[in-house]
Design an enzyme around this catalytic site. Sequence first.
Site, PDB file in Angstrom:
ATOM      1  N   LYS A 195       0.855  -1.190   0.000  1.00  0.00           N
ATOM      2  CA  LYS A 195       0.000   0.000   0.000  1.00  0.00           C
ATOM      3  C   LYS A 195       0.888   1.236   0.000  1.00  0.00           C
ATOM      4  O   LYS A 195       1.667   1.456   0.923  1.00  0.00           O
ATOM      5  CB  LYS A 195      -0.899  -0.026   1.236  1.00  0.00           C
ATOM      6  CG  LYS A 195      -1.748   1.219   1.379  1.00  0.00           C
ATOM      7  CD  LYS A 195      -2.752   1.068   2.514  1.00  0.00           C
ATOM      8  CE  LYS A 195      -3.527   2.352   2.714  1.00  0.00           C
ATOM      9  NZ  LYS A 195      -4.492   2.246   3.821  1.00  0.00           N
ATOM     10  N   LYS A 248      -2.195  -1.495  -3.891  1.00  0.00           N
ATOM     11  CA  LYS A 248      -3.078  -0.334  -3.801  1.00  0.00           C
ATOM     12  C   LYS A 248      -2.255   0.937  -3.844  1.00  0.00           C
ATOM     13  O   LYS A 248      -1.264   1.007  -3.128  1.00  0.00           O
ATOM     14  CB  LYS A 248      -3.831  -0.429  -2.471  1.00  0.00           C
ATOM     15  CG  LYS A 248      -4.678   0.754  -2.142  1.00  0.00           C
ATOM     16  CD  LYS A 248      -5.249   0.612  -0.758  1.00  0.00           C
ATOM     17  CE  LYS A 248      -5.941   1.918  -0.407  1.00  0.00           C
ATOM     18  NZ  LYS A 248      -6.349   1.976   0.962  1.00  0.00           N
TER      19      LYS A 248
END
Length: 326
Positions: A195, A248
Amino acid sequence: MAFPTERPRRLRNSPSIRSLVRENRLSPSQLVLPLFITHGSNKKEEIRSMPDVFRHSVDRLPPVIKEALSAGIRSVILFGIPENKDESGSSALDPEGPVPSAVRMLKREFPELVVITDVCIDEYTTHGHCGLIKGERIDNDSTLDCLSSMALVHAKAGADIVAPSDMMDGRVKAIRERLDKSGFSDTIILSYAVKYASAFYGPFRDAMMSGPQFGDRSSYQMDPANRMEAFREAAMDIEEGADILMVKPALPYLDILRDMAGRFDLPLCAYQVSGEYATIMAAGKEGWIDTDRAMMESLLSIRRAGATMILTYFAVRAARLLAKAE
Ligand code: PBG
């Protein structure tokens, strides 16, 4: 072989031929719909930076789910907006909070639906960080207990999958051990393993009212410049017990998705985040791009890069278009 013997255009000559040789396809069952669950009742609130996305109270969810199921969507991920926030994010552990309440209702009313919960305390803390704080530092190890307790509350409510998005080191291990010890060895862990500290989360923070009150998230989320670090993060999470890995955001990190798909054999998930959604919606509204085509092209590119499943605010809209196309 070369022109004129070789003519790639032969395979593009009709819709049926193109469909026959198409290498990648999207299916509604690969799309996961994110839902923002707010406290209280009878609420459906607009989010300025995310057109067509709403914050719903639990009682207003059933029609949303019926619509999603009828379009072919089978999975949702839940984010909670609690009534009260404090420094330690204690409302994240409330079994009567918006997320556990929504999970119980959904598993009762729609047993076939896969229910994923986001495990992170930023929406529950006054400072808006994903970890507990000591002064202005984010304290990794004291956060682990909090996260594993939160995951257990979700598992007890009936969540099929818990998804830690905090980026603390060691959280997958802490959650796995806690779940196993408590009889939830079948609860799946979807780790937000890779992330990045991204500007594309802007509209989400607007939706959740969860922006950090001081500093930023760069001491725990990844530096957008880094690639090797993604593989280290992923390898650690596999070692700690993750069942599914996430990258992400999606579109700015397709290279990472591609490499991850080649390196690891776990199912791979991509999150097309709020800023990716808002960008396409805004340009579409201005008439600068065709919203539906840009949506499908970006989702397909995420699949092509190697994602097995995609979290996207476009889930229902895309599923409906797919049903028409097939
Ligand atoms: C943290 C979390 C965030 C998102 C999902 N989980 C925000 C952040 O890290 O700042 C962003 C999702 C999106 O932008 O759509 N709980």
